[in-house]
Write an enzyme that holds these catalytic residues in place. Structure first.
Site, PDB file in Angstrom:
ATOM      1  N   SER A  72       0.878  -1.334  -0.132  1.00 18.06           N
ATOM      2  CA  SER A  72       0.014  -0.193   0.110  1.00 18.06           C
ATOM      3  C   SER A  72       0.559   1.150   0.123  1.00 18.06           C
ATOM      4  O   SER A  72       1.430   1.481   0.873  1.00 18.06           O
ATOM      5  CB  SER A  72      -1.615   0.075   1.321  1.00 18.06           C
ATOM      6  OG  SER A  72      -1.479   1.320   1.399  1.00 18.06           O
ATOM      7  N   HIS A  83      -1.128  -1.222  -4.356  1.00 16.32           N
ATOM      8  CA  HIS A  83      -3.107  -1.127  -3.402  1.00 16.32           C
ATOM      9  C   HIS A  83      -2.809   0.738  -3.720  1.00 16.32           C
ATOM     10  O   HIS A  83      -1.877   0.554  -2.533  1.00 16.32           O
ATOM     11  CB  HIS A  83      -2.830  -1.724  -2.169  1.00 16.32           C
ATOM     12  CG  HIS A  83      -4.421  -1.681  -1.482  1.00 16.32           C
ATOM     13  ND1 HIS A  83      -5.206  -1.954  -1.485  1.00 16.32           N
ATOM     14  CD2 HIS A  83      -4.594  -0.574  -0.408  1.00 16.32           C
ATOM     15  CE1 HIS A  83      -6.247  -1.998  -1.106  1.00 16.32           C
ATOM     16  NE2 HIS A  83      -5.749  -0.448  -0.192  1.00 16.32           N
ATOM     17  N   ASP A 121      -4.672   3.080  -1.588  1.00 12.43           N
ATOM     18  CA  ASP A 121      -5.391   3.631  -0.634  1.00 12.43           C
ATOM     19  C   ASP A 121      -6.063   5.462  -1.168  1.00 12.43           C
ATOM     20  O   ASP A 121      -5.548   6.470  -0.617  1.00 12.43           O
ATOM     21  CB  ASP A 121      -4.564   4.024   0.749  1.00 12.43           C
ATOM     22  CG  ASP A 121      -4.757   2.093   1.405  1.00 12.43           C
ATOM     23  OD1 ASP A 121      -5.527   1.727   1.229  1.00 12.43           O
ATOM     24  OD2 ASP A 121      -3.855   1.737   1.763  1.00 12.43           O
ATOM     25  N   MET A 171      -8.295   8.107   0.048  1.00 12.63           N
ATOM     26  CA  MET A 171      -9.597   8.696   1.340  1.00 12.63           C
ATOM     27  C   MET A 171     -10.351  10.405   0.814  1.00 12.63           C
ATOM     28  O   MET A 171      -9.303  10.698   1.111  1.00 12.63           O
ATOM     29  CB  MET A 171      -8.327   8.794   2.860  1.00 12.63           C
ATOM     30  CG  MET A 171      -8.019   6.900   2.335  1.00 12.63           C
ATOM     31  SD  MET A 171      -7.223   7.555   4.518  1.00 12.63           S
ATOM     32  CE  MET A 171      -6.179   5.987   3.937  1.00 12.63           C
ATOM     33  N   HIS A 182      -8.871   1.356  -3.853  1.00 10.04           N
ATOM     34  CA  HIS A 182      -9.881   1.046  -3.207  1.00 10.04           C
ATOM     35  C   HIS A 182     -10.067   2.615  -2.367  1.00 10.04           C
ATOM     36  O   HIS A 182      -9.400   3.753  -1.964  1.00 10.04           O
ATOM     37  CB  HIS A 182      -8.980   0.744  -1.524  1.00 10.04           C
ATOM     38  CG  HIS A 182      -9.244   0.314  -0.403  1.00 10.04           C
ATOM     39  ND1 HIS A 182      -8.945   0.464   1.250  1.00 10.04           N
ATOM     40  CD2 HIS A 182     -10.633   0.772  -0.095  1.00 10.04           C
ATOM     41  CE1 HIS A 182      -9.570   0.284   2.371  1.00 10.04           C
ATOM     42  NE2 HIS A 182     -10.852   1.049   1.617  1.00 10.04           N
ATOM     43  N   MET A 207     -12.270   4.931  -0.319  1.00 14.54           N
ATOM     44  CA  MET A 207     -13.020   4.912   0.970  1.00 14.54           C
ATOM     45  C   MET A 207     -13.089   6.341   0.973  1.00 14.54           C
ATOM     46  O   MET A 207     -12.327   7.464   1.251  1.00 14.54           O
ATOM     47  CB  MET A 207     -11.646   5.382   1.990  1.00 14.54           C
ATOM     48  CG  MET A 207     -10.906   3.922   2.941  1.00 14.54           C
ATOM     49  SD  MET A 207      -9.576   3.099   3.334  1.00 14.54           S
ATOM     50  CE  MET A 207      -8.490   3.857   1.893  1.00 14.54           C
ATOM     51  N   MET A 241     -11.800  -5.083   5.615  1.00 12.36           N
ATOM     52  CA  MET A 241     -10.833  -4.216   6.124  1.00 12.36           C
ATOM     53  C   MET A 241     -10.348  -5.201   7.241  1.00 12.36           C
ATOM     54  O   MET A 241     -11.167  -5.315   8.425  1.00 12.36           O
ATOM     55  CB  MET A 241     -11.296  -2.648   6.436  1.00 12.36           C
ATOM     56  CG  MET A 241     -11.965  -2.333   5.283  1.00 12.36           C
ATOM     57  SD  MET A 241      -9.773  -1.667   4.863  1.00 12.36           S
ATOM     58  CE  MET A 241      -8.767  -1.107   6.118  1.00 12.36           C
ATOM     59  N   ASP A 276      -6.878  -6.061   4.486  1.00 12.62           N
ATOM     60  CA  ASP A 276      -6.408  -4.308   4.540  1.00 12.62           C
ATOM     61  C   ASP A 276      -6.223  -4.425   6.230  1.00 12.62           C
ATOM     62  O   ASP A 276      -7.475  -3.697   6.574  1.00 12.62           O
ATOM     63  CB  ASP A 276      -6.871  -4.096   3.571  1.00 12.62           C
ATOM     64  CG  ASP A 276      -5.848  -2.854   3.961  1.00 12.62           C
ATOM     65  OD1 ASP A 276      -5.164  -2.382   3.881  1.00 12.62           O
ATOM     66  OD2 ASP A 276      -7.157  -1.521   2.887  1.00 12.62           O
TER      67      ASP A 276
HETATM   68  C1  DX5 Z   1      -6.290   1.929   5.789  1.00 15.12           C
HETATM   69  C2  DX5 Z   1      -5.668   1.302   3.945  1.00 15.12           C
HETATM   70  C3  DX5 Z   1      -4.342   0.552   4.119  1.00 15.12           C
HETATM   71  C4  DX5 Z   1      -2.947   1.128   5.024  1.00 15.12           C
HETATM   72  C5  DX5 Z   1      -2.392  -0.361   5.466  1.00 15.12           C
HETATM   73  O1  DX5 Z   1      -7.347   2.731   5.972  1.00 15.12           O
HETATM   74  O2  DX5 Z   1      -6.733   1.218   3.627  1.00 15.12           O
HETATM   75  O3  DX5 Z   1      -4.566  -0.388   3.331  1.00 15.12           O
HETATM   76  O4  DX5 Z   1      -2.653   1.596   4.228  1.00 15.12           O
HETATM   77  O5  DX5 Z   1      -1.937  -0.148   5.955  1.00 15.12           O
HETATM   78  P1  DX5 Z   1      -1.252  -0.675   7.356  1.00 15.12           P
HETATM   79  O6  DX5 Z   1      -0.918  -2.503   6.626  1.00 15.12           O
HETATM   80  O7  DX5 Z   1       0.104  -0.349   7.612  1.00 15.12           O
HETATM   81  O8  DX5 Z   1      -1.864  -1.286   8.349  1.00 15.12           O
HETATM   82 ZN    ZN Z   2      -6.287  -0.093   1.822  1.00 15.34          ZN
END
Ligand code: DX5
Ligand code: ZN
Length: 220
Positions: free
Chosen positions: A10, A35, A37, A39, A68, A70, A139, A177
């Site tokens: 990620s 991956h 993220d 947000m 992904h 969010m 998650m 994740d």
């Molecule tokens: C959190 C993200 C994850 C995050 C995971 O909201 O969706 O993808 O990057 O990070 P680690 O592997 O450090 O928990």
């Molecule tokens: Zn993620």
């Protein structure tokens, strides 16, 4: 037969000032895909990046891109992510008013749809949409930040998903994740996970190839 293990670093934990270099590093180190993220500061209490960054990454790496979202009610962004070159696109069940329609739209735009579930969302909530998705993103932390501790209770949901796909749809992929480390990944694999997102467990180490190899080994 279980699906093969895939390790998806990620980029949330990468150095955002040197993303191309960071992606090349994990590609050379054996990552299966990236991956990403996204947000919005509303669905989750953090802001990251959008489709323009994904479009730039598409030119900078040959790794497939797993985006992904969010994002609260993400429908207005789907086309931008398709144009930017996302291969897989997941949206949260908790963020969509008309999830079935959103899944159809993602498919019609040429991407592979996934549904993401917060830790508190149950298997029974997602079961009615499983025939429409390519993968389920479970998650295992509350979304919003990297580096949080793994919530082991979600493995019960993974086991329910694995049992369902064994009976109804063997091709369905299960992604996890949050909080994946060499300590937690083995139990997740045993529960039925195929794709493992890892942020801090990859980018938190200077030797990314070694970090990815250690995760793969621990996944068994
Ligand atoms: C959190 C993200 C994850 C995050 C995971 O909201 O969706 O993808 O990057 O990070 P680690 O592997 O450090 O928990
Ligand atoms: Zn993620």
């Amino acid at each position: 037969m279980p699906h093969p293990v895939a390790i998806a670093p990620s980029i949330l934990s990468a150095d955002f000032a040197h993303l191309a270099r960071e992606c090349a590093d994990v590609a050379a180190g054996g990552a299966d895909f990236l991956h990403i993220d996204v947000m919005d500061g509303r669905f989750v209490p953090n802001l990251t990046l959008g489709a323009p960054v994904v479009a730039s990454l598409r030119k900078a790496t040959s790794l497939p891109l797993d985006c992904h979202l969010m994002v609260h009610e993400p429908d207005h962004l789907l086309e931008d992510f398709a144009k930017a070159g996302a291969k897989w696109l997941s949206v949260h069940i908790e963020a969509c008013r008309h999830l079935h329609r959103t899944m159809q739209r993602i498919k019609s735009l040429g991407m592979l749809p996934g549904v993401a579930l917060n830790p508190h969302t149950s298997f029974s909530m997602v079961e009615p949409i499983l025939r429409e998705v390519e993968f389920v993103l479970v998650m295992s932390v509350n979304p919003g930040f990297g580096g949080q501790a793994f919530i082991g209770a979600v493995l019960e949901k993974v086991r329910a998903l694995h049992a369902w796909r064994t009976a109804h749809k063997p091709g369905l992929k299960i992604e996890i994740d949050g909080g994946m480390t060499t300590e937690t990944i083995g139990a997740a694999r045993l529960a039925g996970v195929d794709w493992f997102v890892a942020g801090s467990a990859v980018f938190g180490h200077t030797d990314r190839a070694q970090a990815i190899a250690a995760l793969r080994l621990a996944a068994g």
